[in-house]
Design an enzyme around this catalytic site. Structure first.
Site, mmCIF file in Angstrom:
data_model
loop_
_atom_site.group_PDB
_atom_site.id
_atom_site.type_symbol
_atom_site.label_atom_id
_atom_site.label_comp_id
_atom_site.label_asym_id
_atom_site.label_seq_id
_atom_site.Cartn_x
_atom_site.Cartn_y
_atom_site.Cartn_z
ATOM 1 N N SER A 143 112.407 85.442 -7.746
ATOM 2 C CA SER A 143 111.827 85.459 -9.091
ATOM 3 C C SER A 143 110.947 86.695 -9.177
ATOM 4 O O SER A 143 110.591 87.284 -8.139
ATOM 5 C CB SER A 143 110.955 84.201 -9.267
ATOM 6 O OG SER A 143 110.081 84.320 -10.373
ATOM 7 N N TYR A 156 104.624 78.101 -5.846
ATOM 8 C CA TYR A 156 105.813 78.768 -6.403
ATOM 9 C C TYR A 156 105.738 80.265 -6.100
ATOM 10 O O TYR A 156 106.717 80.885 -5.672
ATOM 11 C CB TYR A 156 105.887 78.519 -7.916
ATOM 12 C CG TYR A 156 107.200 78.948 -8.538
ATOM 13 C CD1 TYR A 156 108.366 78.198 -8.363
ATOM 14 C CD2 TYR A 156 107.286 80.117 -9.297
ATOM 15 C CE1 TYR A 156 109.572 78.595 -8.928
ATOM 16 C CE2 TYR A 156 108.494 80.521 -9.862
ATOM 17 C CZ TYR A 156 109.626 79.759 -9.680
ATOM 18 O OH TYR A 156 110.827 80.157 -10.235
#
Ligand code: NAP
Length: 251
Positions: A143, A156
């Site tokens: 990401s 995350y």
């Protein structure tokens, strides 16, 4: 979507019940590969299979929790038993619940179990199968959270940084064995994971503001990069974190 020559090849995709993973499964099938569609969501996973077979493609569903080693091994074994080999793997399953406090130890741990340990377990089992048939290509899903800081989500953020590290590790470990390992770093993409944001005009606008192309990305825009990274067109590409973010990290 550009199609590549992948007839006779076998791909597996984790987290393929929707979003980016479903698009990736469809893209591999569109290029002629047989696809093992995998997820913790069985019904939606079977929907992905139907979307592929309705278009004349080959696909089968295997339930798999990527944080469970035995479940991951069963997934890779299924690819080999169903289609005879494993050539391409997309380690895409992930969780990201912005409503949860990732400083709570159980939330932190589950995030890392799925988003980071899951990728390691998949790479380990997939590489073994690929070595048995002379090589292959792995694409992990990181990401832009793997490249820049996120003040809200420590787990995350750390997990996605870790996926880039694991990708570089795998690229070096298997470089001489014919296995290429790359990852994609998507920006903001419209999927079930981001429903909570795309349902709010205010939150959607704030995402567009941090995206120079002034729009939210589509799952197929990530899927096409995944297929390219596995294709012969990327034969000298390994260890690469490919950013697909509408310019967000260029700012
Ligand atoms: P998505 O539609 O929610 O897809 C993720 C899938 O993975 C879901 O079906 C999810 O099931 C499944 N999953 C969760 N835990 C799993 C486990 N332990 N084992 C196997 N499957 C599991 O979201 P997406 O946006 O397409 O996300 C795909 C990947 O892209 C993720 O790694 C995500 O972090 C990454 N990503 C997304 C964006 C974005 O803006 N959408 C941006 C950057 C990176 P449940 O629904 O039951 O959780």
């Amino acid at each position: 979507m550009i199609h590549y020559q992948m007839d006779g090849k076998v791909a597996l995709v984790t987290g393929a019940s929707g979003g980016i993973g479903r698009s990736a499964a469809q893209a591999f099938a569109g290029s002629g590969a047989s696809v093992v569609v995998s997820d913790v969501q069985e019904e939606k996973g079977e929907e992905t299979v139907k979307l592929i077979t309705d278009e004349g493609g080959k696909a089968a569903f295997q339930l798999c929790d990527v944080s469970d080693e035995a479940s991951v091994q069963a997934l890779v074994d299924r690819a080999v038993s169903e289609y005879g080999r494993l050539d391409f793997a997309v380690n895409n399953a992930g969780i990201n619940d912005i409503a949860k406090d990732e400083y709570e130890l159980d939330v932190w741990q589950r995030s890392l179990d799925v988003n980071l340990t899951g990728v390691m377990l998949c790479m380990k089992a997939e590489a073994e199968a690929m070595l048995a048939s002379g090589g292959g290509a792995i694409v992990n899903t990181s990401s832009i959270n793997g490249l820049i800081g996120n003040p809200m989500q420590p787990a995350y953020n750390a997990g996605k940084h870790g996926v880039i590290g694991l990708t570089r590790h795998g690229a070096l470990k298997w470089a001489k064995d014919g296995i290429r390992v790359n990852c994609v770093c998507p920006g903001f993409i419209e999927t079930p994971m981001t429903d909570i944001i795309t349902k709010s005009a205010k939150l959607t606008n704030s995402m567009k503001l941090i995206t120079p192309m002034d729009r939210i990305g589509k799952p197929e825009e990530i899927a096409s990069a995944m297929v390219w990274l596995c294709s012969d067109a990327a034969s000298f590409v390994t260890g690469h974190p490919m950013v697909i973010d509408g310019g967000a990290t260029a700012m």
